[in-house]
Design a protein around this motif. Sequence first.
Motif, short mmCIF file in Angstrom:
data_model
loop_
_atom_site.label_atom_id
_atom_site.label_comp_id
_atom_site.label_asym_id
_atom_site.label_seq_id
_atom_site.Cartn_x
_atom_site.Cartn_y
_atom_site.Cartn_z
N MET A 1 -10.07 19.47 73.54
CA MET A 1 -11.48 19.74 73.69
C MET A 1 -12.21 19.25 72.45
O MET A 1 -11.84 19.60 71.34
N VAL A 19 -13.23 29.79 77.77
CA VAL A 19 -12.82 28.71 78.68
C VAL A 19 -11.87 29.25 79.75
O VAL A 19 -12.02 28.93 80.93
N ALA A 62 -16.10 21.76 79.44
CA ALA A 62 -14.86 22.30 78.87
C ALA A 62 -13.90 22.74 79.97
O ALA A 62 -12.69 22.51 79.87
#
Length: 187
Positions: A1, A19, A62
């Motif tokens: 990420m 996330v 994400a």
Amino acid sequence: MPGTRSLRSDARRNYDLIVAAAVAEVARSGAEASLEKIARDAGVGSATLHRHFPSRQALLEAVFHDRVEGLCAQARELTGAADPGRALADWLRAVAVHGATARGLAASLLASGRDPSPPSSSSCEFMLHDAGSMLLRRARDAGAARPEVSMDDLLTMVNAVSLATEDGPYAARLVTLAIEGIHPGPA
């Protein structure tokens, strides 16, 4: 990420919790999943969620980054295929299947495509565009794609099919139909 390597350990933990909660909630509810529920499920406050993800689109990026990275790896593998037209078609079908089965992915990609600012090089939209452009260029060079067809055209078509179906095999069938047309092949 992108941008997460320099986070303090507690901030990194919160990022990962957000996330993970977002992946689960987007799988259940799609791209319009409740940000408040995601924050609650992650065990963080709304302000913490928004500090890490200033917009819904940033959070969706994400959530889908790893899946999109997989599609990009597949495009790189197909770049050396003997039949560039088939390689492009196979990849477009794979994108459609992913978009149809990953709730919210197609909607997220279409939303990012409407943003007038150019996408960052780490955005899912940019990654797919870049990966697919290699395949499209090879297909054009081989005479397997019309010169006026753009990767934007193809990704919009694939995302539209994904949104309309939310069924992987049916999305692949419709993309094949769009690519081959309704005309029967040579006898």
